[in-house]
Design an enzyme around this catalytic site. Structure first.
Site, PDB file in Angstrom:
ATOM      1  N   LYS A   1      39.908  38.414  60.031  1.00  0.00           N
ATOM      2  CA  LYS A   1      38.482  38.062  60.102  1.00  0.00           C
ATOM      3  C   LYS A   1      37.794  38.898  61.175  1.00  0.00           C
ATOM      4  O   LYS A   1      36.679  39.389  60.983  1.00  0.00           O
ATOM      5  CB  LYS A   1      38.324  36.557  60.346  1.00  0.00           C
ATOM      6  CG  LYS A   1      38.635  35.762  59.084  1.00  0.00           C
ATOM      7  CD  LYS A   1      38.870  34.297  59.294  1.00  0.00           C
ATOM      8  CE  LYS A   1      39.368  33.689  57.963  1.00  0.00           C
ATOM      9  NZ  LYS A   1      39.792  32.306  58.056  1.00  0.00           N
TER      10      LYS A   1
ATOM     11  N   GLN B   1      39.677  27.720  62.378  1.00  0.00           N
ATOM     12  CA  GLN B   1      40.797  28.033  61.496  1.00  0.00           C
ATOM     13  C   GLN B   1      41.643  26.771  61.255  1.00  0.00           C
ATOM     14  O   GLN B   1      42.080  26.118  62.198  1.00  0.00           O
ATOM     15  CB  GLN B   1      41.647  29.135  62.144  1.00  0.00           C
ATOM     16  CG  GLN B   1      42.742  29.673  61.246  1.00  0.00           C
ATOM     17  CD  GLN B   1      42.220  30.377  60.009  1.00  0.00           C
ATOM     18  OE1 GLN B   1      41.304  31.195  60.079  1.00  0.00           O
ATOM     19  NE2 GLN B   1      42.780  30.064  58.857  1.00  0.00           N
TER      20      GLN B   1
ATOM     21  N   ASP C   1      32.049  28.341  56.619  1.00  0.00           N
ATOM     22  CA  ASP C   1      33.171  28.000  55.731  1.00  0.00           C
ATOM     23  C   ASP C   1      32.715  27.079  54.600  1.00  0.00           C
ATOM     24  O   ASP C   1      33.433  26.896  53.619  1.00  0.00           O
ATOM     25  CB  ASP C   1      34.261  27.268  56.538  1.00  0.00           C
ATOM     26  CG  ASP C   1      35.519  28.105  56.696  1.00  0.00           C
ATOM     27  OD1 ASP C   1      35.659  29.097  55.954  1.00  0.00           O
ATOM     28  OD2 ASP C   1      36.354  27.760  57.544  1.00  0.00           O
TER      29      ASP C   1
END
Ligand code: NAP
Length: 296
Positions: free
Chosen positions: A53, A97, A120
């Site tokens: 990322k 995460q 997300d």
């Protein structure tokens, strides 16, 4: 033989467009989008994803802020970091995460992220907006990547039967909600299968477009797919390399050799959906920047 859908190439094309747009925004406003990535603990797979990322951000000129916290970090400390990131004008997107260590309530952390920074797309506000078709939201990155790939290979999705194997909150369910909407990128008739289905082949054989996100190798074999279907394999399974058992390789949930003889197009693993996921995260971060600056 099916066309092999090159997710890497599509992702590279998207990143190129994002890179140009970020450069233009920088020239106009002197600012660039910023993405904060939070990792708690040392899960090796999560460390790889976080590195990918950061690299993705660097490639397109998005500022990335990494917060690597030790595994014993308390829920309160993590919530306090999220609050700081919510308030930071340099941070347009926040990604925590997953999975988090078991002493932390994942839902409490996701709920604490400002929905306008939830790139997300896991916050209930964004989940709800996807369900009601409010496009002022963030689509979760993996299903969003699937939607883009499907649209590249099917001209008019209107009325096409999309069958999804898997009903997780990160892939199956959001994809179903996105693809049932009455818009140009969707408008499908959607069926979602899961382990309670007695015979998934009964459903998969009806699919014009088949998306498989089950997390098990060989969930879909050649005789379970309609001639000419477009097949998107989300699964990532690490198995022993049949040619060299001391090594491992990645395979999807679909038996590629069998299904590529029946389908009209199919994504490979690796190189299909995987690269799209990061490209969509970058796209969501750019969208967050634009929405936040529009509202300012
Ligand atoms: P998950 O949370 O484990 O969900 C799997 C879903 O598949 C569940 O709904 C399960 O049904 C269903 N399922 C499993 N075996 C089945 C079978 N034989 N027949 C019918 N349904 C079946 O998995 P996930 O997080 O959605 O991920 C799925 C796969 O995609 C994994 O391999 C994961 O690594 C991969 N993935 C890849 C990316 C990427 O960027 N490439 C991103 C996310 C996930 P029940 O609900 O009944 O248990």
């Amino acid at each position: 033989m099916a066309i092999v859908i090159d997710g890497k190439a599509v992702a590279a094309e998207l990143r190129d467009g994002i890179c140009k747009e970020v450069a233009m925004l920088k020239e106009k406003s002197g600012k660039v989008p910023g993405l904060a990535v939070v990792l708690v603990g040392e899960n090796p797979a999560s460390q790889v994803y976080v590195r990918m990322k950061r690299k993705g951000c660097e490639e397109v000129g998005i500022a990335s802020y990494q917060h690597l916290l030790h595994a014993e970090t308390s829920q309160e400390a993590l919530l306090s970091l999220i609050n700081k990131l919510n308030a930071s004008p340099d941070v347009n997107g926040i990604l925590v995460q997953l999975p988090l260590p078991s002493h932390i309530d994942e839902r409490a952390i996701i709920n604490a992220i400002d929905p306008r920074k939830d790139v997300d797309g896991f916050h209930p506000v964004n989940v709800g907006k996807v369900v009601i078709g409010d496009e002022d939201c963030f689509y979760p990155c993996t299903p969003f990547g699937c939607q883009v790939l499907i649209n590249r290979h099917v001209n008019d999705l209107k009325g096409k039967h999309l069958v999804i194997v898997g009903r997780s909150n990160i892939v199956g369910k959001p994809l179903a909600n996105m693809m049932v909407q009455k818009n140009k990128m969707a408008n499908c008739v959607v069926t979602v299968c899961h382990t309670a289905a007695q015979d998934i082949a009964y459903y998969t054989r009806q699919a014009d477009v088949l998306v498989v996100a089950a997390g098990k190798q060989n969930t879909v074999r050649g005789n379970m797919v309609k001639e000419g279907a477009v097949v998107i394999d989300v699964g990532v399974n690490r198995i022993a390399d049949p040619d060299d058992p001391s090594k491992t390789i990645l395979v999807g949930d679909v038996n590629f050799d069998e299904v590529s003889k029946v389908a009209s197009a199919i994504t490979p693993v690796p190189g299909g959906v995987g690269p799209m996921t990061i490209a969509m995260l970058l796209s969501n971060t750019l969208k967050a920047f634009k929405l936040q600056n529009r509202r300012a």
